[in-house]
Design a protein around this motif. Structure first.
Motif, PDB file in Angstrom:
ATOM      1  N   MET A   1      -0.369 -14.225  -5.321  1.00  0.00           N
ATOM      2  CA  MET A   1       0.253 -12.912  -5.440  1.00  0.00           C
ATOM      3  C   MET A   1       0.876 -12.513  -4.117  1.00  0.00           C
ATOM      4  SD  MET A   1      -2.765 -11.191  -7.562  1.00  0.00           S
ATOM      5  CE  MET A   1      -2.343  -9.474  -7.485  1.00  0.00           C
ATOM      6  N   HIS A   3       1.771 -10.067  -1.507  1.00  0.00           N
ATOM      7  CA  HIS A   3       1.502  -8.698  -1.071  1.00  0.00           C
ATOM      8  C   HIS A   3       2.168  -8.466   0.251  1.00  0.00           C
ATOM      9  CE1 HIS A   3      -1.127  -7.351  -4.146  1.00  0.00           C
ATOM     10  NE2 HIS A   3      -1.681  -8.534  -4.135  1.00  0.00           N
ATOM     11  N   ASN A  19      -3.419  -9.701   7.837  1.00  0.00           N
ATOM     12  CA  ASN A  19      -3.988  -8.412   7.447  1.00  0.00           C
ATOM     13  C   ASN A  19      -5.403  -8.262   7.994  1.00  0.00           C
ATOM     14  OD1 ASN A  19      -3.703  -5.964   6.121  1.00  0.00           O
ATOM     15  ND2 ASN A  19      -4.825  -6.706   4.344  1.00  0.00           N
ATOM     16  N   HIS A  79      -4.337   1.658   2.772  1.00  0.00           N
ATOM     17  CA  HIS A  79      -3.053   0.997   2.504  1.00  0.00           C
ATOM     18  C   HIS A  79      -1.918   1.972   2.233  1.00  0.00           C
ATOM     19  CE1 HIS A  79      -5.144  -2.759   2.513  1.00  0.00           C
ATOM     20  NE2 HIS A  79      -5.886  -2.429   1.487  1.00  0.00           N
ATOM     21  N   GLU A  83       2.354   1.707   0.539  1.00  0.00           N
ATOM     22  CA  GLU A  83       2.801   2.371  -0.687  1.00  0.00           C
ATOM     23  C   GLU A  83       4.258   2.798  -0.547  1.00  0.00           C
ATOM     24  OE1 GLU A  83       0.988   2.305  -3.186  1.00  0.00           O
ATOM     25  OE2 GLU A  83      -1.061   2.092  -2.448  1.00  0.00           O
TER      26      GLU A  83
END
Lengths: 126, 325
Positions: A1, A3, A19, A79, A83
């Motif tokens: 995925m 991100h 991260n 996070h 957004e």
């Protein structure tokens, strides 16, 4: 995925490779801020006892540091940085506006009631 | 991130809900909106606390005089234990965000470990808070309440606090606690303090170096200490009863409101932490059972993580406004 994490803090001054690294970096930052607060709180330096805008300089420092901590918890742990701008503004601006409003009216009123008690003809110590 | 989102079959049409301007799943967005409303609830409490402090600026207790205990160590250590609690909570926030990160990489073993550590951190915090409450309720020195509801504390010549038990002189008294078995069955009173006001006054008169520390702060933010003569007069004219420890009606630290806010705000926050630990435990078992592995997404960890970080966020503010400012 896939991100997309934005991996820089301080407007790009500090960049992290992953991260996980960013998380530890933010932890170090938050710990340093907390330690500064605790040390100031224990020693209460005399030079920070002056008043600015109705409050001790020391208390202003505490409040600003708290807001800095809140920013990094929200932006990096929750996070918010990743957004969309719309979601971020919806949550943050609403909260900031309502909280500032409530604080203003309650603290204003509290100060007024306090002045009535201390300057008026009211005895509450007997 | 959109793997858990239920598609409605109208993705292609913007007005059919196909467009996702916020690029967040329903659950995550609702968690954000819940957090927003909960933040306003806490703001209401803290703003009310601020109201009372602005109303009674000079009789509010100084936090450094109240929260001075560290478990297993005797002595006067303000701030240390609360700082430790803050650190525990930030640390558990970090393990939570690491769990979320491991979830993005679909690494079940790592998520399990980090969730476990988060739960341990939450329980440690709750334990610390239980200790904090216990010492607060039990009190250490005891004080005398005045007719007006203020507090009179006792210090020696060096300004150190002196406990009632160190100087009160026992006197014969006939006052007994009224129990429900005597008289009307529904009528009883709470436990009596260890000393009566007369015993405290007698002890104070006998110990010439004792002084009274009033509820009022001077311009430097320290509580005023009266001279010996003024102390005697203050105690005899205003003293009404003995108070040990804290409850919702009176406390030995200052105005009753102080303890009320303490119980209410830290209690409400502790309640949030308990709920958070419960949610974390549920998620933890779901991770172990492989629920999210099957679902193909660990977004549930992220949503509960949002709540957990929020609890940490609130504590940062409680820490500042209760213990620092």
């Amino acid at each position: 995925m896939a991100h997309a994490h934005k991996l820089e803090i301080f407007r790009g001054l500090v960049k992290f490779k992953s991260n996980t690294q960013k998380i530890w970096g933010v932890l170090i930052l938050l710990s340093i801020i907390t330690m500064v607060e605790v040390i100031l709180g224990i020693y209460k330096p005399e030079m920070l006892m002056g008043h600015i805008v109705g409050m001790k300089i020391l208390n202003w420092i505490f409040i600003i540091l708290t807001l800095v901590k809140a920013y990094y918890i929200t932006w990096d742990f929750m996070h918010m940085r990743d957004e969309t701008a719309a979601l971020r503004r919806m949550v943050v601006w609403t909260t900031v506006f309502l909280i500032s409003y409530l604080l203003f009216i309650l603290l204003q009123e509290g100060g007024y009631v306090g002045s009535v008690i201390s300057n008026g003809f009211m005895k509450h110590d007997f | 991130m959109n793997t858990t989102v239920v598609n409605t079959g109208t993705e292609e049409k913007t007005w059919g809900g196909g467009n996702k301007p916020l690029n967040a799943s329903y659950g995550k967005m609702m968690m954000w909106f819940f957090i927003l409303s909960d933040a306003l609830t806490f703001c209401g409490f803290l703003a009310a606390y601020g109201f009372s402090r602005f109303k009674f600026p000079e009789i509010w207790p100084i936090a450094d005089d109240v929260f001075t205990h560290v478990p297993f160590i005797h002595g006067n250590y303000p701030m240390i234990f609360v700082a430790f609690m803050t650190f525990i909570l930030i640390m558990s926030s970090v393990t939570m965000v690491l769990a979320v990160d491991a979830g993005h990489q679909m690494n079940k073993a790592k998520v399990t470990i980090y969730m476990f550590l988060t739960i341990i951190g939450g329980l440690t915090f709750l334990g610390s808070q239980a200790y904090e409450w216990t010492t607060f309720i039990k009190g250490e020195y005891g004080a005398v309440t005045t007719n007006g509801g203020n507090i009179i504390q006792f210090v020696d010549a060096d300004g150190n606090r002196v406990a009632l038990k160190d100087f009160a002189i026992g006197q014969p008294v006939e006052r007994t606690q009224h129990l429900s078995k005597n008289g009307l069955w529904f009528n009883k009173e709470n436990g009596l303090p260890s000393y009566t006001i007369d015993e405290v006054v007698a002890g104070f008169e006998a110990n010439k170096d004792l002084l009274v520390k009033t509820t009022y702060s001077d311009e430097n933010g320290h509580k005023t200490i009266l001279s010996r003569a003024a102390s005697l007069q203050e105690l005899k004219t205003k003293g009404k009863g003995v108070v040990e420890g804290a409850n919702l009606i009176h406390n030995e630290y200052g105005p009753p409101l102080f303890a009320n806010y303490f119980f209410f705000i830290t209690g409400f926050h502790g309640f949030h932490v308990s709920i958070g630990v419960l949610l974390n435990i549920i998620i933890f078992f779901n991770v172990i059972l492989g629920t999210y592995e099957k679902r193909g997404s660990y977004e549930m960890v992220e949503k509960v993580g949002l709540y957990w970080h929020f609890v940490d966020l609130v504590w940062v503010f409680v820490f500042t406004f209760f213990y620092l400012v």
